[in-house]
Design a protein around this motif. Structure first.
Motif, short mmCIF file in Angstrom:
data_model
loop_
_atom_site.label_atom_id
_atom_site.label_comp_id
_atom_site.label_asym_id
_atom_site.label_seq_id
_atom_site.Cartn_x
_atom_site.Cartn_y
_atom_site.Cartn_z
N VAL A 31 -7.65 5.50 -5.57
CA VAL A 31 -6.75 4.44 -5.14
C VAL A 31 -7.55 3.31 -4.49
CG1 VAL A 31 -4.73 3.89 -3.74
CG2 VAL A 31 -4.94 6.14 -4.81
N GLY A 86 -12.67 8.71 -2.89
CA GLY A 86 -12.65 7.49 -2.08
C GLY A 86 -11.39 7.54 -1.23
N HIS A 90 0.83 -1.20 0.00
CA HIS A 90 0.00 0.00 0.00
C HIS A 90 0.86 1.26 0.00
CE1 HIS A 90 -3.73 2.03 -0.14
NE2 HIS A 90 -3.59 2.62 1.03
N ASP A 96 -15.29 11.01 0.23
CA ASP A 96 -15.62 9.62 0.52
C ASP A 96 -17.10 9.50 0.83
OD1 ASP A 96 -13.52 7.10 1.22
OD2 ASP A 96 -15.58 6.86 1.93
N LEU A 107 -19.51 8.68 -5.72
CA LEU A 107 -18.89 8.90 -7.03
C LEU A 107 -19.76 8.45 -8.19
CD1 LEU A 107 -15.34 7.72 -5.99
CD2 LEU A 107 -16.25 10.05 -6.08
N1 SAH Z 1 -8.18 5.36 -1.24
C1 SAH Z 1 -8.06 4.86 0.12
C2 SAH Z 1 -9.21 3.97 0.55
C3 SAH Z 1 -9.50 2.77 -0.31
S1 SAH Z 1 -10.83 1.76 0.33
C4 SAH Z 1 -6.74 4.14 0.29
O1 SAH Z 1 -6.15 3.75 -0.70
O2 SAH Z 1 -6.28 3.97 1.42
C5 SAH Z 1 -12.18 2.31 -0.68
C6 SAH Z 1 -12.83 3.58 -0.22
O3 SAH Z 1 -13.82 3.95 -1.18
C7 SAH Z 1 -13.54 3.48 1.12
O4 SAH Z 1 -13.09 4.51 1.97
C8 SAH Z 1 -15.01 3.64 0.78
O5 SAH Z 1 -15.75 4.29 1.78
C9 SAH Z 1 -14.95 4.45 -0.51
N2 SAH Z 1 -16.12 4.29 -1.38
C10 SAH Z 1 -16.77 3.14 -1.70
N3 SAH Z 1 -17.79 3.39 -2.53
C11 SAH Z 1 -17.79 4.74 -2.77
C12 SAH Z 1 -18.62 5.61 -3.52
N4 SAH Z 1 -19.65 5.16 -4.24
N5 SAH Z 1 -18.33 6.94 -3.51
C13 SAH Z 1 -17.29 7.42 -2.78
N6 SAH Z 1 -16.48 6.63 -2.05
C14 SAH Z 1 -16.73 5.32 -2.03
#
Ligand code: SAH
Length: 231
Positions: free
Chosen positions: A129, A57, A34, A80, A113
């Motif tokens: 990501v 996200g 990560h 998010d 999103l």
């Molecule tokens: N980008 C971060 C988190 C990845 S986990 C990292 O790399 O650490 C995926 C994230 O997407 C979660 O926080 C979840 O809440 C968000 N997510 C899931 N569906 C979504 C949507 N429809 N719109 C916005 N965010 C979303």
């Protein structure tokens, strides 16, 4: 609790990683992957020349933490769907104690999103990501329009797992996914054909990069698509 988990699922929220690392080596590998991924995304964002960036996200704000350290980024916005994740992000970033100048550069808001949102317009770059695999496949088309047709940043960076690599995870049974909340995981060719199609339809060009060590036949654990808008 179960109720909380169920609620989070309804919200499209992140559910805990259920693929427990089998041993300390795997635990380290996951953490490092990560970090590597975030570093690569950061590099690409810097290279794009962007100053206004979206982290879509954003989860608990790990990428934002890196973005804040770079003067190049004058406006950083994390979005998010999960209120819980945004609260964690605020804690991680010491939002309450942040100096006013720093706070001016940063915005965090709740949004999905898959719905057109004016607040996503006017940015140079957007990073997603490990997010698309959390969206229902039948919502991907809505997502595509929201990002590539309406928000339309100059650069879009998307990362997602490469499912071909899953055979190398010791503790994974075949045909399972890396997280309980993943709706799909794609092979390299599945991701590339999805991305190429989007690029073609929306006047972007797209390049692909592996994330993590590339293994023979199956590729790297994660994959990245870098989309650039062609004016
Ligand atoms: N980008 C971060 C988190 C990845 S986990 C990292 O790399 O650490 C995926 C994230 O997407 C979660 O926080 C979840 O809440 C968000 N997510 C899931 N569906 C979504 C949507 N429809 N719109 C916005 N965010 C979303």
């Amino acid at each position: 609790s179960l109720a909380r988990q169920a609620l989070e699922r309804l919200e499209g929220d992140k559910v805990e990683d259920t693929t427990e690392p089998q041993n300390i080596e795997e635990l380290k590998r996951k953490g490092t992957l990560h970090k590597q991924r975030l570093k690569l995304v950061l590099e690409q964002l810097k290279k794009s020349g962007a100053s206004k960036v979206l982290d879509l996200g954003c989860g608990e704000g790990k990428l934002i933490q890196l973005l804040l350290k770079e003067k190049q980024f004058t406006q950083i916005t994390g979005v998010d769907v999960s209120y819980t994740e945004l609260t964690k992000a605020k804690e991680r970033l010491y939002w309450n104690e942040m100096a006013p100048k720093q706070k001016e550069r940063l915005q965090l808001f709740q949004g999905a999103l898959t719905y057109i949102d004016k607040r996503l317009e006017g940015y140079d770059a957007a990073a997603l990501v490990e997010v698309i695999e959390h969206l229902d496949e039948n919502r991907l088309q809505a997502f595509e329009r929201v990002i590539f047709e309406f928000a339309q940043p100059q650069t879009v960076i998307i990362t997602t797992p490469n499912s071909e690599y899953n055979v190398l995870f010791e503790n994974m049974e075949t045909a399972t996914m890396r997280h309980k909340d993943h709706r799909f995981e794609w092979t390299r060719s599945e991701f590339e054909s999805w991305a190429n199609n989007i690029a073609e339809k929306n006047s972007y060009k797209v390049e692909f990069l592996p994330i993590g060590e590339v293994a023979e036949n199956v590729g790297a654990p994660s994959q990245m698509g870098i989309f650039t808008y062609e004016n």
